[in-house]
Design a protein around this motif. Structure first.
Motif, PDB file in Angstrom:
ATOM      1  N   MET A  89       7.289   4.039 -12.363  1.00  0.00           N
ATOM      2  CA  MET A  89       8.189   5.195 -12.442  1.00  0.00           C
ATOM      3  C   MET A  89       7.730   6.180 -13.512  1.00  0.00           C
ATOM      4  SD  MET A  89      10.347   4.848 -10.013  1.00  0.00           S
ATOM      5  CE  MET A  89      11.493   6.153 -10.451  1.00  0.00           C
ATOM      6  N   ASP A  90       7.206   5.669 -14.601  1.00  0.00           N
ATOM      7  CA  ASP A  90       6.691   6.562 -15.650  1.00  0.00           C
ATOM      8  C   ASP A  90       5.523   7.391 -15.132  1.00  0.00           C
ATOM      9  OD1 ASP A  90       8.538   5.825 -17.549  1.00  0.00           O
ATOM     10  OD2 ASP A  90       7.245   4.299 -18.476  1.00  0.00           O
ATOM     11  N   ARG A  91       4.634   6.749 -14.384  1.00  0.00           N
ATOM     12  CA  ARG A  91       3.482   7.473 -13.821  1.00  0.00           C
ATOM     13  C   ARG A  91       3.949   8.533 -12.832  1.00  0.00           C
ATOM     14  NH1 ARG A  91       1.318   2.369 -13.741  1.00  0.00           N
ATOM     15  NH2 ARG A  91       1.635   2.130 -11.501  1.00  0.00           N
ATOM     16  N   LEU A  92       4.934   8.195 -12.024  1.00  0.00           N
ATOM     17  CA  LEU A  92       5.438   9.146 -11.041  1.00  0.00           C
ATOM     18  C   LEU A  92       6.084  10.347 -11.728  1.00  0.00           C
ATOM     19  CD1 LEU A  92       5.695   9.529  -7.951  1.00  0.00           C
ATOM     20  CD2 LEU A  92       7.975   8.494  -8.104  1.00  0.00           C
ATOM     21  N   LYS A  93       6.816  10.084 -12.799  1.00  0.00           N
ATOM     22  CA  LYS A  93       7.483  11.166 -13.535  1.00  0.00           C
ATOM     23  C   LYS A  93       6.471  12.130 -14.171  1.00  0.00           C
ATOM     24  CE  LYS A  93      11.608   8.435 -14.599  1.00  0.00           C
ATOM     25  NZ  LYS A  93      12.345   7.681 -15.640  1.00  0.00           N
ATOM     26  N   LYS A  94       5.297  11.609 -14.510  1.00  0.00           N
ATOM     27  CA  LYS A  94       4.276  12.439 -15.154  1.00  0.00           C
ATOM     28  C   LYS A  94       3.397  13.178 -14.149  1.00  0.00           C
ATOM     29  CE  LYS A  94       4.048   9.389 -19.187  1.00  0.00           C
ATOM     30  NZ  LYS A  94       3.250   8.346 -19.883  1.00  0.00           N
ATOM     31  N   GLY A  95       3.514  12.821 -12.868  1.00  0.00           N
ATOM     32  CA  GLY A  95       2.675  13.441 -11.842  1.00  0.00           C
ATOM     33  C   GLY A  95       3.218  14.772 -11.381  1.00  0.00           C
ATOM     34  N   SER A  96       2.361  15.535 -10.713  1.00  0.00           N
ATOM     35  CA  SER A  96       2.779  16.817 -10.135  1.00  0.00           C
ATOM     36  C   SER A  96       1.766  17.222  -9.077  1.00  0.00           C
ATOM     37  CB  SER A  96       2.877  17.910 -11.210  1.00  0.00           C
ATOM     38  OG  SER A  96       1.610  18.128 -11.814  1.00  0.00           O
ATOM     39  N   GLY A  97       2.191  18.154  -8.226  1.00  0.00           N
ATOM     40  CA  GLY A  97       1.294  18.698  -7.209  1.00  0.00           C
ATOM     41  C   GLY A  97       0.839  17.663  -6.199  1.00  0.00           C
ATOM     42  N   ALA A  98      -0.391  17.814  -5.738  1.00  0.00           N
ATOM     43  CA  ALA A  98      -0.941  16.935  -4.702  1.00  0.00           C
ATOM     44  C   ALA A  98      -1.040  15.491  -5.175  1.00  0.00           C
ATOM     45  CB  ALA A  98      -2.310  17.448  -4.265  1.00  0.00           C
ATOM     46  N   ALA A  99      -1.354  15.309  -6.454  1.00  0.00           N
ATOM     47  CA  ALA A  99      -1.441  13.946  -6.992  1.00  0.00           C
ATOM     48  C   ALA A  99      -0.073  13.264  -6.933  1.00  0.00           C
ATOM     49  CB  ALA A  99      -1.955  13.989  -8.432  1.00  0.00           C
ATOM     50  N   PHE A 100       0.962  14.021  -7.246  1.00  0.00           N
ATOM     51  CA  PHE A 100       2.319  13.466  -7.141  1.00  0.00           C
ATOM     52  C   PHE A 100       2.621  13.101  -5.689  1.00  0.00           C
ATOM     53  CE2 PHE A 100       6.741  13.818  -5.997  1.00  0.00           C
ATOM     54  CZ  PHE A 100       7.386  13.074  -6.977  1.00  0.00           C
ATOM     55  N   ASP A 101       2.272  13.975  -4.762  1.00  0.00           N
ATOM     56  CA  ASP A 101       2.568  13.720  -3.348  1.00  0.00           C
ATOM     57  C   ASP A 101       1.985  12.389  -2.896  1.00  0.00           C
ATOM     58  OD1 ASP A 101       3.795  16.170  -3.331  1.00  0.00           O
ATOM     59  OD2 ASP A 101       2.170  17.208  -2.267  1.00  0.00           O
ATOM     60  N   ALA A 102       0.699  12.167  -3.225  1.00  0.00           N
ATOM     61  CA  ALA A 102       0.037  10.932  -2.807  1.00  0.00           C
ATOM     62  C   ALA A 102       0.700   9.715  -3.453  1.00  0.00           C
ATOM     63  CB  ALA A 102      -1.448  10.993  -3.166  1.00  0.00           C
ATOM     64  N   MET A 103       0.997   9.832  -4.753  1.00  0.00           N
ATOM     65  CA  MET A 103       1.633   8.717  -5.461  1.00  0.00           C
ATOM     66  C   MET A 103       3.022   8.441  -4.910  1.00  0.00           C
ATOM     67  SD  MET A 103       2.108   8.336  -9.634  1.00  0.00           S
ATOM     68  CE  MET A 103       0.863   9.609  -9.813  1.00  0.00           C
ATOM     69  N   PHE A 104       3.783   9.501  -4.675  1.00  0.00           N
ATOM     70  CA  PHE A 104       5.134   9.356  -4.139  1.00  0.00           C
ATOM     71  C   PHE A 104       5.104   8.661  -2.778  1.00  0.00           C
ATOM     72  CE2 PHE A 104       8.446  10.961  -1.291  1.00  0.00           C
ATOM     73  CZ  PHE A 104       9.605  10.691  -2.004  1.00  0.00           C
ATOM     74  N   LEU A 105       4.231   9.119  -1.901  1.00  0.00           N
ATOM     75  CA  LEU A 105       4.167   8.548  -0.549  1.00  0.00           C
ATOM     76  C   LEU A 105       3.748   7.079  -0.591  1.00  0.00           C
ATOM     77  CD1 LEU A 105       2.498  11.569   1.293  1.00  0.00           C
ATOM     78  CD2 LEU A 105       4.860  10.752   1.598  1.00  0.00           C
ATOM     79  N   GLN A 106       2.746   6.758  -1.406  1.00  0.00           N
ATOM     80  CA  GLN A 106       2.302   5.361  -1.501  1.00  0.00           C
ATOM     81  C   GLN A 106       3.415   4.463  -2.033  1.00  0.00           C
ATOM     82  OE1 GLN A 106      -1.083   5.876  -4.056  1.00  0.00           O
ATOM     83  NE2 GLN A 106      -2.426   6.591  -2.407  1.00  0.00           N
ATOM     84  N   MET A 107       4.084   4.933  -3.079  1.00  0.00           N
ATOM     85  CA  MET A 107       5.166   4.133  -3.660  1.00  0.00           C
ATOM     86  C   MET A 107       6.354   4.011  -2.715  1.00  0.00           C
ATOM     87  SD  MET A 107       5.305   5.294  -7.670  1.00  0.00           S
ATOM     88  CE  MET A 107       3.933   4.969  -8.793  1.00  0.00           C
ATOM     89  N   MET A 108       6.681   5.108  -2.028  1.00  0.00           N
ATOM     90  CA  MET A 108       7.846   5.063  -1.154  1.00  0.00           C
ATOM     91  C   MET A 108       7.577   4.219   0.090  1.00  0.00           C
ATOM     92  SD  MET A 108      11.003   5.951  -1.214  1.00  0.00           S
ATOM     93  CE  MET A 108      11.330   7.439  -2.165  1.00  0.00           C
ATOM     94  N   VAL A 109       6.346   4.168   0.557  1.00  0.00           N
ATOM     95  CA  VAL A 109       6.010   3.260   1.657  1.00  0.00           C
ATOM     96  C   VAL A 109       6.279   1.822   1.219  1.00  0.00           C
ATOM     97  CG1 VAL A 109       4.093   2.253   2.966  1.00  0.00           C
ATOM     98  CG2 VAL A 109       4.343   4.734   2.856  1.00  0.00           C
ATOM     99  N   GLN A 110       5.788   1.474   0.044  1.00  0.00           N
ATOM    100  CA  GLN A 110       6.013   0.125  -0.484  1.00  0.00           C
ATOM    101  C   GLN A 110       7.508  -0.139  -0.676  1.00  0.00           C
ATOM    102  OE1 GLN A 110       3.799  -0.749  -4.094  1.00  0.00           O
ATOM    103  NE2 GLN A 110       5.215  -2.388  -4.679  1.00  0.00           N
ATOM    104  N   HIS A 111       8.205   0.864  -1.185  1.00  0.00           N
ATOM    105  CA  HIS A 111       9.649   0.739  -1.421  1.00  0.00           C
ATOM    106  C   HIS A 111      10.390   0.516  -0.107  1.00  0.00           C
ATOM    107  CE1 HIS A 111      13.564   1.754  -3.292  1.00  0.00           C
ATOM    108  NE2 HIS A 111      12.948   1.503  -4.424  1.00  0.00           N
ATOM    109  N   HIS A 112      10.060   1.294   0.907  1.00  0.00           N
ATOM    110  CA  HIS A 112      10.690   1.154   2.224  1.00  0.00           C
ATOM    111  C   HIS A 112      10.377  -0.206   2.851  1.00  0.00           C
ATOM    112  CE1 HIS A 112      12.318   5.055   2.162  1.00  0.00           C
ATOM    113  NE2 HIS A 112      12.012   5.474   3.377  1.00  0.00           N
ATOM    114  N   GLN A 113       9.152  -0.680   2.690  1.00  0.00           N
ATOM    115  CA  GLN A 113       8.779  -1.985   3.259  1.00  0.00           C
ATOM    116  C   GLN A 113       9.643  -3.087   2.649  1.00  0.00           C
ATOM    117  OE1 GLN A 113       4.590  -1.896   2.331  1.00  0.00           O
ATOM    118  NE2 GLN A 113       4.010  -1.183   4.384  1.00  0.00           N
ATOM    119  N   GLY A 114       9.911  -2.978   1.343  1.00  0.00           N
ATOM    120  CA  GLY A 114      10.795  -3.949   0.702  1.00  0.00           C
ATOM    121  C   GLY A 114      12.212  -3.862   1.241  1.00  0.00           C
ATOM    122  N   ALA A 115      12.699  -2.641   1.460  1.00  0.00           N
ATOM    123  CA  ALA A 115      14.054  -2.466   2.000  1.00  0.00           C
ATOM    124  C   ALA A 115      14.163  -3.040   3.408  1.00  0.00           C
ATOM    125  CB  ALA A 115      14.419  -0.982   2.008  1.00  0.00           C
TER     126      ALA A 115
END
Length: 217
Positions: free
Chosen positions: A150-176
């Motif tokens: 979460m700290d890394r995601l909060k520090k991200g922005s732009g395209a780098a944030f997009d990639a990180m967000f999508l990768q993390m949210m895929v993992q998050h959704h798989q857990g749900a």
């Protein structure tokens, strides 16, 4: 004639006495019935105006549930909270309009589900999960991000944030989805199982969408 009149009077007196007895019996029965009816009405009124706790205890949501239903709600609430927190970050940090739209949809779906599950736990007499933002709960539930993630995601922005967000949210959704499938298999409370089914359907679809967005990057 005199004997006949006397007989008629005696018959009328007997009939009058019988009618009076019937009326009195009816009044007594009516009074008893009325009292019982009144008591029943009062009980009905008390039932309809009973305290929320009593009403909840008598409601279906307070009854036909099991430990799996409780576990699902207690775990999915903080799981959803983290997804909403991630989605909120996307509104100011994401570069992609698709990512922002997806984040808005995730928050729009999961915020009401948090409220619904909280209502169930309250009606079951269960404590609500505490807000634990900033704490590491990744070991407790599948798909949860660590505090470091979460700290890394909060520090991200732009395209780098997009990639990180999508990768993390895929993992998050798989857990749900994993948690929801467990509820579908082991739960008892119908509405909770329906919500679990909706989570599987919606989040599986979103996983597919997010993987396509990742392939574009």
């Amino acid at each position: 004639m005199t004997a006949r009149r006397s007989l008629i009077r005696r018959s009328a007196l007997v009939a009058s006495t019988a009618v009076t007895a019937l009326v009195l019996a009816a009044c007594g029965g009516s009074g008893s019935s009325g009292s019982s009816g009144s008591s029943g009405h009062d009980m009905g009124s008390m039932d309809s105006s009973s305290s929320p706790a009593t009403t909840a205890a008598a409601s279906p949501s307070a009854g036909a549930h099991n430990a799996a239903d409780v576990t699902f709600a207690k775990q999915m609430i903080p799981h959803h909270r983290q997804a909403v927190e991630m989605a909120d970050l996307a509104t100011t940090r994401a570069a992609s309009a698709d990512v922002k739209t997806l984040a808005t949809r995730i928050k729009g779906a999961q915020d009401p589900e948090i409220k619904t599950m909280s209502t169930w736990l309250t009606s079951w007499g269960e404590p609500l999960p505490q807000e634990m933002q900033g704490m590491d709960m990744s070991a407790g539930m599948p798909g949860m991000m660590s505090a470091g993630d979460m700290d890394r995601l909060k520090k991200g922005s732009g395209a780098a944030f997009d990639a990180m967000f999508l990768q993390m949210m895929v993992q998050h959704h798989q857990g749900a989805v994993e948690m929801a499938n467990t509820e579908k298999a082991q739960g008892q409370f119908g509405p909770t199982k329906e919500l679990a089914n909706a989570v599987v359907t919606a989040q599986t679809s979103e996983i597919t969408q997010m993987n396509k967005l990742l392939d574009k990057n």
